[in-house]
Scaffold this motif. Structure first.
Motif, mmCIF file in Angstrom:
data_model
loop_
_atom_site.group_PDB
_atom_site.id
_atom_site.type_symbol
_atom_site.label_atom_id
_atom_site.label_comp_id
_atom_site.label_asym_id
_atom_site.label_seq_id
_atom_site.Cartn_x
_atom_site.Cartn_y
_atom_site.Cartn_z
ATOM 1 N N TRP A 154 51.322 72.827 71.771
ATOM 2 C CA TRP A 154 51.076 71.476 71.269
ATOM 3 C C TRP A 154 51.883 71.253 70.005
ATOM 4 C CZ3 TRP A 154 47.769 68.373 74.072
ATOM 5 C CH2 TRP A 154 46.983 69.016 75.025
ATOM 6 N N LYS A 155 52.212 69.995 69.722
ATOM 7 C CA LYS A 155 52.945 69.630 68.515
ATOM 8 C C LYS A 155 52.102 68.628 67.735
ATOM 9 C CE LYS A 155 57.094 67.199 67.119
ATOM 10 N NZ LYS A 155 58.169 66.346 67.597
ATOM 11 N N ASP A 156 52.102 68.748 66.421
ATOM 12 C CA ASP A 156 51.403 67.808 65.533
ATOM 13 C C ASP A 156 49.928 67.659 65.903
ATOM 14 O OD1 ASP A 156 53.841 67.349 64.242
ATOM 15 O OD2 ASP A 156 54.352 65.736 65.633
ATOM 16 N N VAL B 217 40.825 65.086 69.018
ATOM 17 C CA VAL B 217 42.148 65.686 68.861
ATOM 18 C C VAL B 217 43.227 64.648 69.129
ATOM 19 C CG1 VAL B 217 43.772 67.380 69.810
ATOM 20 C CG2 VAL B 217 41.391 68.000 69.474
ATOM 21 N N ALA B 218 44.227 64.648 68.293
ATOM 22 C CA ALA B 218 45.441 63.866 68.510
ATOM 23 C C ALA B 218 46.598 64.854 68.466
ATOM 24 C CB ALA B 218 45.603 62.804 67.431
ATOM 25 N N ALA B 219 47.347 64.941 69.561
ATOM 26 C CA ALA B 219 48.426 65.915 69.632
ATOM 27 C C ALA B 219 49.424 65.521 70.711
ATOM 28 C CB ALA B 219 47.870 67.299 69.950
ATOM 29 N N SER B 220 50.614 66.051 70.590
ATOM 30 C CA SER B 220 51.634 65.881 71.626
ATOM 31 C C SER B 220 51.729 67.193 72.400
ATOM 32 C CB SER B 220 52.991 65.558 71.006
ATOM 33 O OG SER B 220 52.950 64.310 70.355
ATOM 34 N N VAL C 114 46.851 61.132 72.437
ATOM 35 C CA VAL C 114 46.157 59.924 72.004
ATOM 36 C C VAL C 114 46.114 59.983 70.480
ATOM 37 C CG1 VAL C 114 44.021 58.605 72.083
ATOM 38 C CG2 VAL C 114 44.745 59.905 74.105
ATOM 39 N N TYR C 115 46.581 58.918 69.835
ATOM 40 C CA TYR C 115 46.695 58.896 68.387
ATOM 41 C C TYR C 115 45.534 58.126 67.752
ATOM 42 C CZ TYR C 115 51.271 60.678 69.513
ATOM 43 O OH TYR C 115 52.282 61.438 69.995
ATOM 44 N N LYS D 237 48.584 55.630 73.217
ATOM 45 C CA LYS D 237 48.614 56.748 74.162
ATOM 46 C C LYS D 237 50.060 57.050 74.515
ATOM 47 C CE LYS D 237 44.140 55.599 76.078
ATOM 48 N NZ LYS D 237 43.376 55.213 77.236
ATOM 49 N N GLU D 238 50.361 58.349 74.608
ATOM 50 C CA GLU D 238 51.717 58.772 74.955
ATOM 51 C C GLU D 238 51.683 59.454 76.316
ATOM 52 O OE1 GLU D 238 55.253 61.575 73.094
ATOM 53 O OE2 GLU D 238 53.536 61.042 71.866
#
Length: 146
Positions: A29-31, A40-43, A137-138, A143-144
């Motif tokens: 995961w990133k960030d 959780v918010a992550a890429s 999800v930020y 949403k990405e």
């Protein structure tokens, strides 16, 4: 359907003396962070299939020489049984540090040893995230998707 091929090949060569074989699907995961609600918010970067190997006690000089020659190369091609696809996958890997320890010097035998094969790139055999599910999800609700 049962896998009928070799469990593992490095640069096209079979690996002697394999005792244990385990594939760990490591998620990267990133960030990654949690907001005040605990969400959780992550890429999601991808899944990296690490291969954990253990070789048996009593390896001969020839066997340990072959194993060592395959593993000291900086990067190599690995064909391995991938339970996720129920068959063989091929990818570039590198080996973690490993030790070679003498068991019986007079007979030229070596103790069991372990090594991890670490993938250079993420697994692309199948998508890890369904297309309708966001990878991130930020805080602002964005949403990405990948």
């Amino acid at each position: 359907m049962a896998f009928s091929g070799k469990l593992l090949k490095i640069n096209g060569s079979s690996v002697p003396g394999l005792r244990d074989y385990k594939v760990t699907y490591a998620k990267l995961w990133k960030d990654a962070e949690r907001n005040m609600n605990g969400d959780v918010a992550a890429s999601f970067i991808g899944i990296f299939p690490k291969i954990e190997l253990a070789f048996r006690d009593g390896l001969t000089e020839d066997e340990i020489a072959k194993i060592t020659a395959l593993l000291v190369i900086p990067y190599f091609s690995v064909e391995f049984y991938n339970p996720k696809v129920k068959g063989a996958s091929t990818a570039q890997y590198y080996a973690s540090d490993f030790s070679v320890e003498v068991l019986e010097r007079n007979r030229g035998l070596f103790k069991e040893t372990t090594v991890n094969l670490v993938p250079v790139s993420k697994d692309t055999s199948t998508s890890a995230i369904p297309p309708d599910q966001p990878a991130a999800v930020y805080d602002d609700g964005e949403k990405e998707f990948f």
